[in-house]
Scaffold this motif. Structure first.
Motif, PDB file in Angstrom:
ATOM      1  N   GLU A   1       0.829  -1.206   0.000  1.00  0.00           N
ATOM      2  CA  GLU A   1       0.000   0.000   0.000  1.00  0.00           C
ATOM      3  C   GLU A   1       0.865   1.259   0.000  1.00  0.00           C
ATOM      4  N   TYR A   2       1.896   1.246   0.829  1.00  0.00           N
ATOM      5  CA  TYR A   2       2.786   2.409   0.961  1.00  0.00           C
ATOM      6  C   TYR A   2       3.480   2.722  -0.363  1.00  0.00           C
TER       7      TYR A   2
ATOM      8  N   MET B   1       3.198   6.095  -2.576  1.00  0.00           N
ATOM      9  CA  MET B   1       4.397   6.882  -2.859  1.00  0.00           C
ATOM     10  C   MET B   1       4.620   7.049  -4.353  1.00  0.00           C
ATOM     11  N   SER B   2       4.212   6.043  -5.123  1.00  0.00           N
ATOM     12  CA  SER B   2       4.321   6.155  -6.577  1.00  0.00           C
ATOM     13  C   SER B   2       3.412   7.264  -7.090  1.00  0.00           C
TER      14      SER B   2
ATOM     15  N   MET C   1       2.286  13.066  -8.614  1.00  0.00           N
ATOM     16  CA  MET C   1       1.619  14.320  -8.299  1.00  0.00           C
ATOM     17  C   MET C   1       2.615  15.450  -8.045  1.00  0.00           C
ATOM     18  N   THR C   2       3.746  15.121  -7.440  1.00  0.00           N
ATOM     19  CA  THR C   2       4.781  16.131  -7.194  1.00  0.00           C
ATOM     20  C   THR C   2       5.332  16.662  -8.509  1.00  0.00           C
TER      21      THR C   2
ATOM     22  N   PHE D   1      -2.243   3.521 -18.076  1.00  0.00           N
ATOM     23  CA  PHE D   1      -3.427   2.688 -17.885  1.00  0.00           C
ATOM     24  C   PHE D   1      -3.413   1.975 -16.542  1.00  0.00           C
ATOM     25  N   GLY D   2      -2.309   1.982 -15.830  1.00  0.00           N
ATOM     26  CA  GLY D   2      -2.215   1.299 -14.536  1.00  0.00           C
ATOM     27  C   GLY D   2      -1.863   2.263 -13.431  1.00  0.00           C
ATOM     28  N   LYS D   3      -1.949   1.797 -12.237  1.00  0.00           N
ATOM     29  CA  LYS D   3      -1.638   2.659 -11.088  1.00  0.00           C
ATOM     30  C   LYS D   3      -0.142   2.793 -10.886  1.00  0.00           C
TER      31      LYS D   3
END
Length: 427
Positions: free
Chosen positions: A332-333, A337-338, A343-344, A407-409
């Motif tokens: 999850e972490y 973080m990815s 976003m950064t 297309f992926g997380k």
């Protein structure tokens, strides 16, 4: 004599032949490498203690001190040591079980050093690296293990509840025998050693062989606990765990979160958790580089500590639950973080874009003037517009190029090498 000339295709052919030869040699070398479990003579489901016992017997058999000028024994000793270094580490063992030799990086291997076999100069270097924070694993002297196996050791009798303070020379050991009754064995036995000058030592437990010799069965290295170092063994008739930090400093340097998520991987159950009535032998091994180790040893019956037995079970149960939680939390972490990294990057890009547009707007407003000196700003406006358009076009091209990749997380860097149909490759 004229130097022979090679046409480009001939050179390529020679390169291919050389590469093919190297690959063949590597493949033959890989085939020659024996399975690590086969080397130690244990099954793939062998316990940590079975692996340790097998290693120590083979290390004694092939040790260079006993096989001088014997290259075959030297190779066997290296192979046995290599196998043990992998299989004694829970993480490396899992990697080997999953992917074989390919998963093992030779540069990350941590060797166990027998300090008694090192010269003064090498010992000084080992001590220096240890002072600098480099983890130096040490093993019990082969001479000590051999003397114990042959029954050539003197033991000091110690009573339950008695504590004894003394010092042991470096790479030497003191043996202690204690007699346990049926009632005491049922209640549980605890052996603890402490050093208030923070000496390094190993607490050892030996089992008696048929020939009267002693074979090493358990080992606990001293750990720092505030103002002293300590090691203990707990035979309480239920599984008790020992903690052996296995974090690789090299892996941790590559991933700052590695040490946190792998911290509890070295929390493993002890192979022996109860003693039978009769005589038992413990020993304290001096593990300092140069000086003797001061220590206090005591062997206790757990009958008067019944409330602590339940406390140990409860806290170790919570640690196991926490280890399972860490495993789930890590995935999850890393996913979060990815996204945070993405976003950064976007935040930075958007900030630059906003500033650029506002600057262009200011220049356009400033162009509304009849002042000749201010009119020169028109050229600056044109430049700003051109720069803005070029930047937007570049962003558009990048967006088009990466379209279909999001297309992926979890975006991986190697995705950029793939073409999902967003662009046609030039012919």
């Amino acid at each position: 004599m004229q130097t022979p000339r090679f046409f480009p295709n001939e050179k390529e052919e020679k390169k291919k032949k050389k590469k093919k030869k190297r690959d063949k040699e590597d493949g033959e070398e890989e085939k020659q490498r024996r399975d690590l479990y086969e080397v130690l003579g244990v099954s793939r489901v062998a316990s940590d203690q079975e692996i340790k016992s097998a290693y120590r017997k083979l290390a004694l058999k092939y040790h260079p001190d006993k096989n001088a000028n014997d290259p075959v024994a030297a190779d066997e000793f290296k192979e046995v040591t290599f196998s043990y270094n992998i299989l004694s580490d829970p993480e490396k063992r899992q990697q080997y079980d999953t992917d074989g030799f390919e998963a093992i990086e030779a540069e990350n291997e941590e060797m166990e050093l027998d300090l008694s076999s090192l010269g003064t100069i090498n010992t000084m270097f080992a001590a220096l690296f240890s002072k600098l924070g480099v983890s130096i694993k040490t093993t019990v002297s082969t001479t000590v293990l051999e003397e114990a196996l042959n029954g050539n050791v003197d033991t000091v009798t110690i009573q339950l509840g008695q504590s004894l303070s003394t010092k042991v020379e470096k790479q030497s050991t003191h043996f202690y025998s204690v007699f346990v009754t049926e009632e005491e064995a049922e209640a549980g036995i605890v052996c603890r050693v402490q050093s208030f000058d923070k000496s390094k030592f190993k607490l050892l437990y030996f089992e008696e062989e048929e020939n009267g010799g002693l074979s090493l069965a358990l080992q606990e290295d001293s750990v720092k606990m505030g103002k002293f170092t300590s090691a203990g063994m707990y035979f309480l008739k239920f599984p008790v765990y020992h903690f052996n930090p296995t974090t690789s400093s090299i892996a941790a340097s590559k991933d700052s979160d590695y040490a946190f998520f792998k911290k509890l991987d070295g929390f493993q159950p002890c192979d022996i958790h109860e003693l039978k009535a009769g005589k038992h032998v413990f020993s304290v091994y001096g593990d300092n580089f140069f000086k003797s180790a001061n220590y206090t040893i005591e062997v206790l019956c757990a009958a008067s500590f019944s409330d602590l037995k339940k406390s140990i079970q409860d806290v170790e149960k919570r640690i196991l639950e926490k280890r399972a939680d860490l495993f789930n939390f890590e995935s999850e972490y890393r996913e979060v973080m990815s996204h945070f990294s993405e976003m950064t990057s976007r935040y930075t890009e958007e900030t630059q874009s906003i500033d650029r547009f506002l600057k262009e707007r200011e220049l356009i407003h400033a162009a509304y003037t009849s002042n000749s000196r201010l009119k020169r700003g028109n050229s600056r406006i044109a430049k700003a517009k051109t720069s803005s358009q070029e930047s937007e076009n570049e962003e558009g091209r990048e967006e088009k190029k990466t379209k279909g990749l999001n297309f992926g997380k979890n975006k991986k860097k190697w995705f950029g090498k793939l073409n999902f149909g967003g662009e046609k490759k030039p012919h």
